[in-house]
Scaffold this active site. Structure first.
Site, PDB file in Angstrom:
ATOM      1  N   LYS A 118     -25.253 -67.968 -13.203  1.00 31.80           N
ATOM      2  CA  LYS A 118     -25.105 -67.592 -14.617  1.00 31.80           C
ATOM      3  C   LYS A 118     -26.453 -67.517 -15.329  1.00 31.80           C
ATOM      4  CE  LYS A 118     -24.314 -71.856 -17.194  1.00 31.80           C
ATOM      5  NZ  LYS A 118     -23.434 -72.527 -18.132  1.00 31.80           N
ATOM      6  N   ASP A 119     -27.501 -68.135 -14.764  1.00 28.11           N
ATOM      7  CA  ASP A 119     -28.835 -68.072 -15.366  1.00 28.11           C
ATOM      8  C   ASP A 119     -29.674 -66.921 -14.815  1.00 28.11           C
ATOM      9  OD1 ASP A 119     -28.292 -70.352 -16.894  1.00 28.11           O
ATOM     10  OD2 ASP A 119     -28.951 -71.701 -15.305  1.00 28.11           O
ATOM     11  N   ARG A 134     -22.252 -68.156 -26.884  1.00 29.81           N
ATOM     12  CA  ARG A 134     -20.913 -67.937 -26.338  1.00 29.81           C
ATOM     13  C   ARG A 134     -20.007 -69.125 -26.639  1.00 29.81           C
ATOM     14  NH1 ARG A 134     -19.810 -70.240 -21.852  1.00 29.81           N
ATOM     15  NH2 ARG A 134     -22.021 -70.443 -21.397  1.00 29.81           N
ATOM     16  N   ARG A 135     -20.532 -70.328 -26.430  1.00 27.22           N
ATOM     17  CA  ARG A 135     -19.729 -71.527 -26.716  1.00 27.22           C
ATOM     18  C   ARG A 135     -19.568 -71.711 -28.230  1.00 27.22           C
ATOM     19  NH1 ARG A 135     -22.851 -74.877 -21.943  1.00 27.22           N
ATOM     20  NH2 ARG A 135     -21.451 -74.263 -20.236  1.00 27.22           N
ATOM     21  N   ARG A 154     -30.992 -78.404 -26.623  1.00 28.64           N
ATOM     22  CA  ARG A 154     -31.638 -77.913 -25.400  1.00 28.64           C
ATOM     23  C   ARG A 154     -31.886 -79.087 -24.472  1.00 28.64           C
ATOM     24  NH1 ARG A 154     -35.116 -73.756 -24.863  1.00 28.64           N
ATOM     25  NH2 ARG A 154     -34.937 -74.414 -22.722  1.00 28.64           N
ATOM     26  N   ARG A 176     -28.831 -83.860 -22.617  1.00 34.25           N
ATOM     27  CA  ARG A 176     -27.805 -83.535 -23.617  1.00 34.25           C
ATOM     28  C   ARG A 176     -26.805 -84.672 -23.752  1.00 34.25           C
ATOM     29  NH1 ARG A 176     -26.534 -77.127 -22.405  1.00 34.25           N
ATOM     30  NH2 ARG A 176     -28.571 -76.716 -21.497  1.00 34.25           N
ATOM     31  N   CYS A 209     -25.063 -54.201 -26.735  1.00 34.95           N
ATOM     32  CA  CYS A 209     -24.985 -55.279 -27.712  1.00 34.95           C
ATOM     33  C   CYS A 209     -25.590 -56.584 -27.205  1.00 34.95           C
ATOM     34  CB  CYS A 209     -23.550 -55.498 -28.163  1.00 34.95           C
ATOM     35  SG  CYS A 209     -22.413 -55.962 -26.886  1.00 34.95           S
TER      36      CYS A 209
END
Ligand SMILES: NCc1[nH]cc(CCC(=O)O)c1CC(=O)O
Length: 304
Positions: free
Chosen positions: A81-82, A129-130, A147, A153, A240
């Protein structure tokens, strides 16, 4: 064969994923020596600005790719995903490992679900997104940037900086922190990042010997699904820069893809879903992207 060198980031999650790939490679190729080459990337070092502001996802890959170009590493391990939708020229992803849990996780000591948060609650997530999906559920809560790696986190949550945070289930499970998951945020209501939960191995595309070694770890079913998700994301990237989420599932030879784009500012979400034969997965991704734009994703962009 000589020793295989794996370039990796140094966060606990990145090291777990690279050790996992090393172990799978030693199993697949008995006698192969595999060592990690841990290195720091700009994405890990610059923590006071958003990823978008310092150059986006590619920042986690650049240093690892340079090491491969210099011949200091044969391959690099990433969370897919990164990995940017367009890989740097000269590189390939010959292995996408079997996908772990793709869902996001709601993490909080005091509150069991997003709906149980008090009005105005502070929720830590830097992912637009979250943030968009959170605001769609709870327009009153405040998404706040957080971050740093998964452990950082969690420490900020425990210190009381937030009432809750949202993380990937896969990362928590890999780090032995599954008990921190209060609620799974499941599809299709809540969608993860395209390719979340999948680990990919990158190498130089002129290195056929290395690519063949790595290909032993490739999982076809995972690849079919994440290629549909990434094709959707790629088709939207051109038109977009709004938060994008997607999840595909394979049943027999049919891929079903759920996608959404959202606005982190006001929690508006646009959703689309489609299904097609696995062979047509990239066209499916493009079609769902087109449906999202037609359903208002383009207007959502225009209003940001
Ligand atoms: N953005 C960082 C990142 N990249 C991949 C994962 C989780 C592991 C995965 O998706 O395979 C995480 C942590 C998170 O989002 O909580």
């Amino acid at each position: 064969m000589k020793t295989l060198h794996i370039a990796t980031r140094k966060s606990p999650l990145a090291l777990w994923q690279s050790e996992h790939v090393a172990a799978r490679l030693r199993e697949a190729h008995p006698g192969l020596e595999v060592v990690l080459v841990p290195m720091s990337t700009r994405g890990d070092e610059v923590l006071d600005r958003s990823l978008a502001a310092i150059g986006g996802k590619g920042l986690f890959l650049k240093e690892l790719e340079s090491a491969m170009q210099r011949g200091e590493a044969d391959c690099a391990v990433h969370s897919l995903k990164d990995v940017p939708m367009a890989l740097e020229p000269g590189f390939a992803l010959p292995a996408i490992l079997v996908r772990a849990d793709s869902a996001d996780a709601f993490v909080s000591a005091a509150h069991a679900t997003p709906m149980a948060l008090p009005p105005g609650a502070r929720v830590g997530t830097s992912s637009l997104r979250r943030q968009a999906q959170l605001r769609a559920l709870r327009p009153d809560v405040q998404p706040l940037d957080v971050r740093g790696n998964v452990n950082t986190r969690l420490a900020k949550l425990d210190a009381g900086d937030y009432d809750a945070i949202v993380l990937a289930c896969a990362g928590l499970q890999r780090l032995g922190l599954e008990r921190r998951i209060r609620m799974r945020l499941d599809a299709p209501d809540w969608l993860p990042a395209p390719a979340q939960g999948a680990i990919a191995v990158e190498c130089r595309d002129d290195d056929a010997g290395i690519a063949a070694l790595l290909a032993a770890l490739d999982d076809r079913d995972t690849r079919l699904c994440v290629e549909a998700e990434r094709a959707m994301n790629r088709a939207l990237d051109g038109s977009c820069h709004v938060p994008v989420a997607a999840l595909a599932r394979l049943e027999g030879e049919r891929v079903t893809l759920h996608g959404l784009v959202g606005s982190a500012a006001d929690g508006r979400l646009v959703r689309a879903c489609g299904s097609d034969m696995a062979d047509a997965r990239e066209r499916l991704g493009e079609r769902v992207a087109g449906d999202l734009l037609a359903a208002g994703a383009d207007r959502l962009l225009a209003s940001i």
